[in-house]
Design a protein around this motif. Structure first.
Motif, short mmCIF file in Angstrom:
data_model
loop_
_atom_site.label_atom_id
_atom_site.label_comp_id
_atom_site.label_asym_id
_atom_site.label_seq_id
_atom_site.Cartn_x
_atom_site.Cartn_y
_atom_site.Cartn_z
N MET A 1 70.92 17.85 47.13
CA MET A 1 69.58 17.89 46.58
C MET A 1 69.68 17.58 45.09
N SER A 2 68.78 16.76 44.59
CA SER A 2 68.83 16.38 43.17
C SER A 2 67.75 17.11 42.37
N ALA A 3 68.02 17.24 41.09
CA ALA A 3 67.08 17.90 40.18
C ALA A 3 65.92 16.98 39.86
N ASP A 4 64.76 17.56 39.58
CA ASP A 4 63.63 16.76 39.12
C ASP A 4 63.80 16.46 37.63
N ASP A 5 62.80 15.83 37.00
CA ASP A 5 62.90 15.45 35.59
C ASP A 5 63.06 16.64 34.66
N SER A 6 62.66 17.83 35.09
CA SER A 6 62.78 19.01 34.23
C SER A 6 64.16 19.65 34.34
N GLY A 7 64.99 19.14 35.22
CA GLY A 7 66.32 19.69 35.39
C GLY A 7 66.38 20.86 36.34
N ARG A 8 65.30 21.17 37.01
CA ARG A 8 65.27 22.28 37.96
C ARG A 8 65.46 21.78 39.38
N TYR A 9 66.09 22.60 40.19
CA TYR A 9 66.26 22.33 41.61
C TYR A 9 65.23 23.13 42.39
N LEU A 10 65.00 22.77 43.62
CA LEU A 10 64.04 23.47 44.46
C LEU A 10 64.34 24.97 44.49
N GLU A 11 65.59 25.32 44.55
CA GLU A 11 65.99 26.74 44.61
C GLU A 11 65.63 27.50 43.33
N ASP A 12 65.35 26.79 42.25
CA ASP A 12 65.02 27.43 40.98
C ASP A 12 63.57 27.92 40.92
N PHE A 13 62.76 27.52 41.87
CA PHE A 13 61.35 27.90 41.88
C PHE A 13 61.14 29.12 42.78
N ALA A 14 60.23 30.01 42.36
CA ALA A 14 59.92 31.21 43.14
C ALA A 14 58.50 31.12 43.67
N VAL A 15 58.28 31.69 44.83
CA VAL A 15 56.94 31.74 45.42
C VAL A 15 56.02 32.49 44.45
N GLY A 16 54.86 31.92 44.19
CA GLY A 16 53.88 32.54 43.31
C GLY A 16 54.04 32.18 41.85
N GLN A 17 55.09 31.46 41.53
CA GLN A 17 55.31 31.04 40.15
C GLN A 17 54.18 30.10 39.72
N VAL A 18 53.73 30.23 38.48
CA VAL A 18 52.62 29.44 37.97
C VAL A 18 53.08 28.55 36.83
N PHE A 19 52.63 27.30 36.83
CA PHE A 19 52.95 26.35 35.77
C PHE A 19 51.65 25.76 35.25
N LEU A 20 51.55 25.60 33.97
CA LEU A 20 50.38 24.97 33.38
C LEU A 20 50.72 23.53 33.04
N GLY A 21 49.78 22.66 33.28
CA GLY A 21 49.99 21.25 32.99
C GLY A 21 48.67 20.59 32.62
N PRO A 22 48.68 19.28 32.52
CA PRO A 22 47.45 18.57 32.17
C PRO A 22 46.41 18.74 33.29
N CYS A 23 45.14 18.63 32.92
CA CYS A 23 44.08 18.75 33.92
C CYS A 23 43.04 17.67 33.70
N ARG A 24 42.18 17.50 34.68
CA ARG A 24 41.12 16.51 34.60
C ARG A 24 39.98 16.97 35.47
N THR A 25 38.76 16.92 34.96
CA THR A 25 37.57 17.24 35.74
C THR A 25 37.09 15.96 36.42
N ILE A 26 36.87 16.04 37.72
CA ILE A 26 36.34 14.89 38.48
C ILE A 26 34.83 14.96 38.42
N THR A 27 34.21 13.91 37.92
CA THR A 27 32.75 13.87 37.77
C THR A 27 32.11 13.10 38.93
N GLU A 28 30.80 13.22 39.02
CA GLU A 28 30.07 12.44 40.02
C GLU A 28 30.31 10.95 39.79
#
Length: 76
Positions: A1-28
């Protein structure tokens, strides 16, 4: 298994963990532009009066619009 761009592996993530990132509102306008671009003019997306009488109560975005925006945000 390879690491993503952040250097983390799947096993490094925990259930319920929260990450903030960019967002966008979808308009009509986004929904209508996507319908025009793709030719998918289903009334659930394009007709506010019709959509107001559905279980959603308003127009909803196309699933692929959401996926496309998520893919773009993931690259930021």
């Amino acid at each position: 298994m390879s690491a993503d761009d952040s250097g983390r592996y799947l096993e490094d993530f925990a259930v319920g963990q929260v990450f903030l990132g960019p967002c966008r509102t979808i308009t009509e306008g986004d929904i209508l532009a996507f319908a025009e671009l793709t030719g998918d003019d289903n009334r659930l997306h394009t007709d506010a009066v019709y959509a107001s009488k559905t279980q959603f109560g308003q127009q909803i975005a196309h699933g692929l619009l959401g996926l496309s925006v998520a893919a773009g945000l993931a690259c930021q």
